[in-house]
Every structure is written in C-alpha cells, then in structure tokens.
Design a protein around this motif. Structure first.
Motif, PDB file in Angstrom:
ATOM      1  N   LEU A 133       0.845  -1.204   0.000  1.00 56.69           N
ATOM      2  CA  LEU A 133       0.000   0.000   0.000  1.00 56.69           C
ATOM      3  C   LEU A 133       0.875   1.248   0.000  1.00 56.69           C
ATOM      4  O   LEU A 133       0.617   2.208  -0.746  1.00 56.69           O
ATOM      5  CB  LEU A 133      -0.911   0.001   1.222  1.00 56.69           C
ATOM      6  CG  LEU A 133      -1.768   1.247   1.452  1.00 56.69           C
ATOM      7  CD1 LEU A 133      -2.683   1.502   0.267  1.00 56.69           C
ATOM      8  CD2 LEU A 133      -2.581   1.110   2.731  1.00 56.69           C
ATOM      9  N   ALA A 134       1.923   1.223   0.812  1.00 56.25           N
ATOM     10  CA  ALA A 134       2.840   2.364   0.872  1.00 56.25           C
ATOM     11  C   ALA A 134       3.513   2.594  -0.476  1.00 56.25           C
ATOM     12  O   ALA A 134       3.672   3.735  -0.928  1.00 56.25           O
ATOM     13  CB  ALA A 134       3.894   2.122   1.955  1.00 56.25           C
ATOM     14  N   PRO A 140       4.014  10.207   0.927  1.00 49.92           N
ATOM     15  CA  PRO A 140       5.091  10.268   1.922  1.00 49.92           C
ATOM     16  C   PRO A 140       4.671   9.538   3.187  1.00 49.92           C
ATOM     17  O   PRO A 140       3.496   9.526   3.556  1.00 49.92           O
ATOM     18  CB  PRO A 140       5.275  11.772   2.160  1.00 49.92           C
ATOM     19  CG  PRO A 140       4.004  12.403   1.710  1.00 49.92           C
ATOM     20  CD  PRO A 140       3.476  11.547   0.611  1.00 49.92           C
ATOM     21  N   ILE A 141       5.640   8.928   3.847  1.00 52.44           N
ATOM     22  CA  ILE A 141       5.388   8.134   5.047  1.00 52.44           C
ATOM     23  C   ILE A 141       6.122   8.761   6.222  1.00 52.44           C
ATOM     24  O   ILE A 141       7.319   9.041   6.134  1.00 52.44           O
ATOM     25  CB  ILE A 141       5.879   6.686   4.855  1.00 52.44           C
ATOM     26  CG1 ILE A 141       5.190   6.056   3.649  1.00 52.44           C
ATOM     27  CG2 ILE A 141       5.647   5.861   6.116  1.00 52.44           C
ATOM     28  CD1 ILE A 141       5.930   4.880   3.072  1.00 52.44           C
ATOM     29  N   VAL A 142       5.403   8.979   7.304  1.00 54.98           N
ATOM     30  CA  VAL A 142       6.003   9.534   8.512  1.00 54.98           C
ATOM     31  C   VAL A 142       6.152   8.410   9.542  1.00 54.98           C
ATOM     32  O   VAL A 142       5.144   7.864   9.997  1.00 54.98           O
ATOM     33  CB  VAL A 142       5.150  10.680   9.099  1.00 54.98           C
ATOM     34  CG1 VAL A 142       5.713  11.133  10.448  1.00 54.98           C
ATOM     35  CG2 VAL A 142       5.103  11.860   8.131  1.00 54.98           C
ATOM     36  N   ASP A 166       9.870   5.266  -3.201  1.00 53.71           N
ATOM     37  CA  ASP A 166      10.060   5.405  -4.646  1.00 53.71           C
ATOM     38  C   ASP A 166      11.025   4.378  -5.215  1.00 53.71           C
ATOM     39  O   ASP A 166      10.886   3.948  -6.363  1.00 53.71           O
ATOM     40  CB  ASP A 166      10.569   6.816  -4.981  1.00 53.71           C
ATOM     41  CG  ASP A 166       9.489   7.873  -4.795  1.00 53.71           C
ATOM     42  OD1 ASP A 166       8.315   7.493  -4.633  1.00 53.71           O
ATOM     43  OD2 ASP A 166       9.821   9.072  -4.801  1.00 53.71           O
ATOM     44  N   GLN A 167      12.032   4.004  -4.424  1.00 55.78           N
ATOM     45  CA  GLN A 167      13.036   3.067  -4.938  1.00 55.78           C
ATOM     46  C   GLN A 167      12.457   1.669  -5.183  1.00 55.78           C
ATOM     47  O   GLN A 167      13.090   0.845  -5.853  1.00 55.78           O
ATOM     48  CB  GLN A 167      14.234   2.976  -3.991  1.00 55.78           C
ATOM     49  CG  GLN A 167      13.940   2.358  -2.624  1.00 55.78           C
ATOM     50  CD  GLN A 167      13.530   3.382  -1.591  1.00 55.78           C
ATOM     51  OE1 GLN A 167      12.723   4.270  -1.866  1.00 55.78           O
ATOM     52  NE2 GLN A 167      14.090   3.266  -0.400  1.00 55.78           N
ATOM     53  N   LYS A 183      11.765  -4.397   5.496  1.00 58.09           N
ATOM     54  CA  LYS A 183      12.836  -4.054   6.431  1.00 58.09           C
ATOM     55  C   LYS A 183      13.120  -2.557   6.416  1.00 58.09           C
ATOM     56  O   LYS A 183      13.430  -1.951   7.442  1.00 58.09           O
ATOM     57  CB  LYS A 183      14.110  -4.829   6.103  1.00 58.09           C
ATOM     58  CG  LYS A 183      15.239  -4.610   7.113  1.00 58.09           C
ATOM     59  CD  LYS A 183      16.457  -5.444   6.777  1.00 58.09           C
ATOM     60  CE  LYS A 183      17.528  -5.301   7.861  1.00 58.09           C
ATOM     61  NZ  LYS A 183      17.957  -3.908   8.074  1.00 58.09           N
ATOM     62  N   TYR A 184      12.996  -1.943   5.240  1.00 58.32           N
ATOM     63  CA  TYR A 184      13.241  -0.510   5.107  1.00 58.32           C
ATOM     64  C   TYR A 184      12.275   0.276   5.993  1.00 58.32           C
ATOM     65  O   TYR A 184      12.671   1.198   6.718  1.00 58.32           O
ATOM     66  CB  TYR A 184      13.078  -0.104   3.638  1.00 58.32           C
ATOM     67  CG  TYR A 184      13.444   1.321   3.326  1.00 58.32           C
ATOM     68  CD1 TYR A 184      14.773   1.725   3.297  1.00 58.32           C
ATOM     69  CD2 TYR A 184      12.459   2.267   3.045  1.00 58.32           C
ATOM     70  CE1 TYR A 184      15.116   3.037   3.001  1.00 58.32           C
ATOM     71  CE2 TYR A 184      12.789   3.585   2.753  1.00 58.32           C
ATOM     72  CZ  TYR A 184      14.116   3.956   2.732  1.00 58.32           C
ATOM     73  OH  TYR A 184      14.459   5.256   2.443  1.00 58.32           O
ATOM     74  N   ILE A 185      10.991  -0.113   5.967  1.00 60.39           N
ATOM     75  CA  ILE A 185       9.983   0.540   6.800  1.00 60.39           C
ATOM     76  C   ILE A 185      10.245   0.255   8.280  1.00 60.39           C
ATOM     77  O   ILE A 185      10.206   1.155   9.117  1.00 60.39           O
ATOM     78  CB  ILE A 185       8.566   0.064   6.408  1.00 60.39           C
ATOM     79  CG1 ILE A 185       8.193   0.595   5.020  1.00 60.39           C
ATOM     80  CG2 ILE A 185       7.533   0.524   7.448  1.00 60.39           C
ATOM     81  CD1 ILE A 185       6.897   0.041   4.470  1.00 60.39           C
ATOM     82  N   LYS A 186      10.528  -1.001   8.579  1.00 59.52           N
ATOM     83  CA  LYS A 186      10.787  -1.390   9.965  1.00 59.52           C
ATOM     84  C   LYS A 186      11.952  -0.599  10.552  1.00 59.52           C
ATOM     85  O   LYS A 186      11.887  -0.120  11.694  1.00 59.52           O
ATOM     86  CB  LYS A 186      11.087  -2.893  10.043  1.00 59.52           C
ATOM     87  CG  LYS A 186      11.354  -3.393  11.454  1.00 59.52           C
ATOM     88  CD  LYS A 186      11.633  -4.897  11.457  1.00 59.52           C
ATOM     89  CE  LYS A 186      11.938  -5.400  12.860  1.00 59.52           C
ATOM     90  NZ  LYS A 186      12.215  -6.859  12.872  1.00 59.52           N
ATOM     91  N   ASP A 187      13.015  -0.438   9.779  1.00 60.19           N
ATOM     92  CA  ASP A 187      14.192   0.294  10.253  1.00 60.19           C
ATOM     93  C   ASP A 187      13.881   1.763  10.535  1.00 60.19           C
ATOM     94  O   ASP A 187      14.429   2.360  11.471  1.00 60.19           O
ATOM     95  CB  ASP A 187      15.336   0.197   9.235  1.00 60.19           C
ATOM     96  CG  ASP A 187      15.961  -1.185   9.185  1.00 60.19           C
ATOM     97  OD1 ASP A 187      15.687  -1.998  10.093  1.00 60.19           O
ATOM     98  OD2 ASP A 187      16.722  -1.461   8.231  1.00 60.19           O
ATOM     99  N   LYS A 188      12.997   2.345   9.722  1.00 58.50           N
ATOM    100  CA  LYS A 188      12.612   3.747   9.922  1.00 58.50           C
ATOM    101  C   LYS A 188      11.858   3.918  11.246  1.00 58.50           C
ATOM    102  O   LYS A 188      12.071   4.901  11.975  1.00 58.50           O
ATOM    103  CB  LYS A 188      11.737   4.228   8.759  1.00 58.50           C
ATOM    104  CG  LYS A 188      12.456   4.349   7.428  1.00 58.50           C
ATOM    105  CD  LYS A 188      13.391   5.543   7.386  1.00 58.50           C
ATOM    106  CE  LYS A 188      13.971   5.756   5.995  1.00 58.50           C
ATOM    107  NZ  LYS A 188      14.882   6.922   5.939  1.00 58.50           N
TER     108      LYS A 188
END
Length: 196
Positions: A133-134, A140-142, A166-167, A183-188
């Motif tokens: 979904l993202a 943009p994600i906060v 975007d990547q 993992k990218y979201i989790k790390d953020k």
C-alpha cells in the motif's frame, strides 16, 4: 458538525494524555500540514490510535479490524473518526482501495504495519499489505515510535522525517525485494524507538 465533534474529542484526548500520561512529543514539525501522508507507527497498546489522533491537528483515518465494528459503542466512535473496516483473515482488496482513496483525497492515513499489538521493544515485521500500500500510493510516510506507556506513567512519541518508497515502485517486486522494502519501513520506525 462531525469535524467539530472530532476536534473537540481530539483536544480532550490531548488534555487527558498530557495530564495523566505526561505525554512527550518530539519531531512534531515532521507532521505535514497538507497533502496525502501515511503515519506508520509501532503498536503496543489500545492507546495508540487515540494518541495519534490527539497529537495531529489533521484528522487521521484508520483501518480498523472489522470485529471492532460489531460493538455499537465502538462503531459510533469509529464513525466519528471516519475509520473503515479491514478483514485481516484475507487480502482485503476493498479496504486497500478505500485506503488509496483516502490518500488520493489528500487525507491522512494511520497504519500500524505490524498488523497487531506487540510488547514494547519487540517491533515486528510490517505486513506485506501495508508495504505494498505504501509503495502503490506513492504518498510520503512519517515513521512514529511510541514507547514507555507502562513505565512510570509517561508516554514518549518520536516522529521522524517523512520518507518515500520510490526506490521500490514502478516495477514488479521479487520476494527478496518485498522483504527488503519491509525491512526498510521497519528500520525507519525502529530508529524512532531508539531515541530517548
């Protein structure tokens, strides 16, 4: 009228959290004043949705598990919050379309990407539906980290800078790439939990 009631409830919640939980919010400047945005937070208690509502002046729309709508009182609360149901037992296409519509209308979508509550300090992997979904929305994600709810009665909320997916967009992702995106979201989010 509905918006007025929402804001009255929001301000009441904020006052309650400030008095009884000594709420501490860092990075509030990272909450955009306009445009579509996804708030992605860890999920450690039932306080989390009203917390996000309280700290953000713009209305936050949540996906809520369909079972909550079976309770008349909760259904009324969810109605005031403009929440919409999601069936967690399957890939709920209707809920995904509704979420994309919310963002297309320049609104704020609140998500707990882990899909369920976890003990504080045990951040889980985002569910594939939240990740896709993202990516698909392009919004943009906060990232938000909520902690200390059960420690000394204080709630700390760290709000990070918005990021994009975007990547990972504009192509079909392999299983490995989907894991990387998760993992990218989790790390953020984890980064916000690591701050004091």
């Amino acid at each position: 009228m509905k918006k007025f009631i929402y804001q009255c409830i929001r301000l009441s919640l904020l006052a309650i959290f400030k008095v009884f939980f000594r709420i501490k919010v860092k990075g509030k400047k990272n909450l955009p004043d306009e445009g579509p945005v996804i708030l992605m937070s860890n999920h450690i208690s039932a306080y989390d949705p009203p917390l996000l509502v309280a700290i953000f002046s713009r209305p936050v729309r949540f996906m809520a598990k369909k079972e909550l709508f079976e309770n008349p009182v909760m259904r009324f609360v969810l109605f005031l919050a403009d929440a919409f149901p999601v069936d967690r037992s399957k890939n709920d296409i209707t809920a995904v379309k509704k979420a994309l519509s919310v963002l297309k209308d320049q609104e704020v979508l609140g998500l707990f990407p882990e899909g369920t509550r976890r003990a504080e300090g045990e951040l889980g992997n985002p569910k594939l539906g939240s990740v896709m979904l993202a990516i698909k929305s392009g919004a943009p994600i906060v990232p938000i980290g909520i902690k200390n709810i059960k420690k000394e009665g204080r709630i700390t909320i760290n709000i990070g800078e918005a990021f994009s997916m975007d990547q990972f967009s504009k192509r079909r992702l392999s299983k490995a790439e989907r894991k990387k995106a998760s993992k990218y979201i989790k790390d953020k989010i984890q980064k916000q939990l690591n701050y004091e």
